[in-house]
Enzyme design. Sequence first.
Site, PDB file in Angstrom:
ATOM      1  N   ARG A 122      16.792  15.988  13.275  1.00 11.52           N
ATOM      2  CA  ARG A 122      16.928  17.373  12.822  1.00 11.52           C
ATOM      3  C   ARG A 122      18.267  17.635  12.142  1.00 11.52           C
ATOM      4  O   ARG A 122      18.505  18.739  11.656  1.00 11.52           O
ATOM      5  CB  ARG A 122      16.748  18.321  14.009  1.00 11.52           C
ATOM      6  CG  ARG A 122      15.386  18.186  14.666  1.00 11.52           C
ATOM      7  CD  ARG A 122      15.217  19.160  15.813  1.00 11.52           C
ATOM      8  NE  ARG A 122      15.215  20.552  15.363  1.00 11.52           N
ATOM      9  CZ  ARG A 122      15.026  21.588  16.186  1.00 11.52           C
ATOM     10  NH1 ARG A 122      14.841  21.387  17.471  1.00 11.52           N
ATOM     11  NH2 ARG A 122      15.059  22.808  15.706  1.00 11.52           N
ATOM     12  N   ASP A 162      -2.113   3.943  -4.503  1.00  9.22           N
ATOM     13  CA  ASP A 162      -2.839   3.049  -3.609  1.00  9.22           C
ATOM     14  C   ASP A 162      -2.213   1.661  -3.520  1.00  9.22           C
ATOM     15  O   ASP A 162      -1.904   1.189  -2.438  1.00  9.22           O
ATOM     16  CB  ASP A 162      -4.312   2.936  -4.009  1.00  9.22           C
ATOM     17  CG  ASP A 162      -5.125   2.294  -2.892  1.00  9.22           C
ATOM     18  OD1 ASP A 162      -5.004   2.755  -1.746  1.00  9.22           O
ATOM     19  OD2 ASP A 162      -5.857   1.327  -3.162  1.00  9.22           O
ATOM     20  N   HIS A 218       0.854  -1.189   0.000  1.00  9.39           N
ATOM     21  CA  HIS A 218       0.000   0.000   0.000  1.00  9.39           C
ATOM     22  C   HIS A 218       0.890   1.239   0.000  1.00  9.39           C
ATOM     23  O   HIS A 218       1.774   1.394   0.849  1.00  9.39           O
ATOM     24  CB  HIS A 218      -0.899  -0.004   1.233  1.00  9.39           C
ATOM     25  CG  HIS A 218      -1.709   1.243   1.385  1.00  9.39           C
ATOM     26  ND1 HIS A 218      -2.683   1.611   0.490  1.00  9.39           N
ATOM     27  CD2 HIS A 218      -1.680   2.218   2.343  1.00  9.39           C
ATOM     28  CE1 HIS A 218      -3.225   2.753   0.887  1.00  9.39           C
ATOM     29  NE2 HIS A 218      -2.631   3.138   2.003  1.00  9.39           N
ATOM     30  N   GLU A 248       0.038   5.619   6.891  1.00 13.69           N
ATOM     31  CA  GLU A 248      -1.322   5.178   7.181  1.00 13.69           C
ATOM     32  C   GLU A 248      -2.304   5.703   6.142  1.00 13.69           C
ATOM     33  O   GLU A 248      -2.075   6.730   5.498  1.00 13.69           O
ATOM     34  CB  GLU A 248      -1.744   5.657   8.570  1.00 13.69           C
ATOM     35  CG  GLU A 248      -0.953   5.059   9.712  1.00 13.69           C
ATOM     36  CD  GLU A 248      -1.416   5.591  11.049  1.00 13.69           C
ATOM     37  OE1 GLU A 248      -2.548   6.125  11.117  1.00 13.69           O
ATOM     38  OE2 GLU A 248      -0.655   5.486  12.030  1.00 13.69           O
ATOM     39  N   SER A 249      -3.408   5.001   6.006  1.00 15.25           N
ATOM     40  CA  SER A 249      -4.459   5.444   5.104  1.00 15.25           C
ATOM     41  C   SER A 249      -5.001   6.798   5.549  1.00 15.25           C
ATOM     42  O   SER A 249      -5.280   7.001   6.734  1.00 15.25           O
ATOM     43  CB  SER A 249      -5.581   4.399   5.082  1.00 15.25           C
ATOM     44  OG  SER A 249      -6.586   4.772   4.179  1.00 15.25           O
ATOM     45  N   GLY A 250      -5.117   7.735   4.614  1.00 12.01           N
ATOM     46  CA  GLY A 250      -5.641   9.065   4.923  1.00 12.01           C
ATOM     47  C   GLY A 250      -4.590  10.054   5.370  1.00 12.01           C
ATOM     48  O   GLY A 250      -4.920  11.199   5.702  1.00 12.01           O
ATOM     49  N   LYS A 265      -0.930  10.743   1.205  1.00 13.10           N
ATOM     50  CA  LYS A 265       0.019  10.265   0.189  1.00 13.10           C
ATOM     51  C   LYS A 265      -0.409  10.670  -1.218  1.00 13.10           C
ATOM     52  O   LYS A 265       0.402  11.176  -2.008  1.00 13.10           O
ATOM     53  CB  LYS A 265       0.149   8.730   0.271  1.00 13.10           C
ATOM     54  CG  LYS A 265       0.676   8.221   1.603  1.00 13.10           C
ATOM     55  CD  LYS A 265       0.841   6.721   1.616  1.00 13.10           C
ATOM     56  CE  LYS A 265      -0.460   5.973   1.475  1.00 13.10           C
ATOM     57  NZ  LYS A 265      -1.388   6.177   2.605  1.00 13.10           N
ATOM     58  N   GLU A 312      -7.131   8.189  -6.351  1.00 15.64           N
ATOM     59  CA  GLU A 312      -8.277   8.498  -5.513  1.00 15.64           C
ATOM     60  C   GLU A 312      -7.965   9.698  -4.628  1.00 15.64           C
ATOM     61  O   GLU A 312      -6.967   9.693  -3.895  1.00 15.64           O
ATOM     62  CB  GLU A 312      -8.635   7.295  -4.625  1.00 15.64           C
ATOM     63  CG  GLU A 312      -9.790   7.587  -3.687  1.00 15.64           C
ATOM     64  CD  GLU A 312      -9.820   6.655  -2.479  1.00 15.64           C
ATOM     65  OE1 GLU A 312     -10.614   6.935  -1.563  1.00 15.64           O
ATOM     66  OE2 GLU A 312      -9.026   5.693  -2.434  1.00 15.64           O
TER      67      GLU A 312
END
Length: 311
Positions: A243, A177, A138, A154-156, A159, A202
Amino acid sequence: MSSISIEDMIRVLDMEVVYEGKSLSIDIETSDINRPGLQFAGFFDYFAAERIQVIGKVEMTYLDSMDPEIRKERLDRFFGSGIPCVLISRNMEVPEYLLEAAKKYGCPIIRSCKVTTSIIHRMINYLDSALAPRITRHGVLVDVYGVGVLLMGESGIGKSETALELIKRGHRLVADDAVEIKKVAENRLIGDSPELIRHFMEIRGIGIIDIKAMYGIGAVINTKAIDMVIYLEFWDNNKEYDRLGLTEDYMEILGVKLPKVVLPVRPGRNLAIIVEVAVRNWRLKHMGYNAAQELDKRLNSLIQDSYDNEV
């Protein structure tokens, strides 16, 4: 273990079926090729019978020159070893004695009009790709300044939106996706998109968009070598983020170590520009220049000079 049928190879490489044998659905499991000159001479030790057997002009000329009885005995042993198929190059005629031996054991015989070295090279390239270990991950794969960047997270997390901004800035989409990854060499991964969703993306709140139709053919590319991973994660105030860039992080996919950069996401950060900077920085490191090490060297030099002056 991956495999490919002889039938599929024939179709892709535009070969001719001389004798179908028991089946063309026999699976090939190795990209290695064998030229059976030594076997025709009677040496069968370490014979790689699982490989495709290629008969070129040299092997055919040698067979024609052999005593018929010896030739029959050698061919019986050759075809009786369970070889997957025999390929005849240069569009040469298949002698009756070879065809009879193949029919006896039901071994397919195929033919190519190309010269021996050329068809062997094409077969190895095709089989290396077709039999390569593969996995689906994914994420989003984009070509940024010629570098294959796999965006993960993570989804949402954003990306696709980051990739869309990169496309708007002139970079190219490979897959959104779902990214199909295959290992084509010891340290080389190639990524592409499943055919069903190729060039589609999407965007939450809008739906499915066609990048090729919307931004043109220059905004997409079918496959790309994966050079680095950029992992997006929600900003965690309790986590200490790098950093300086003195330490290197890696992610392993199919046994290949890829440089990994973790980018914390929060409102106001322009992720597309940060991805571009990460790619430029990776290329500089690849060429032997590390800005963090250069700064560290200057600081150490300054501290040493200050210490020397005090002494």
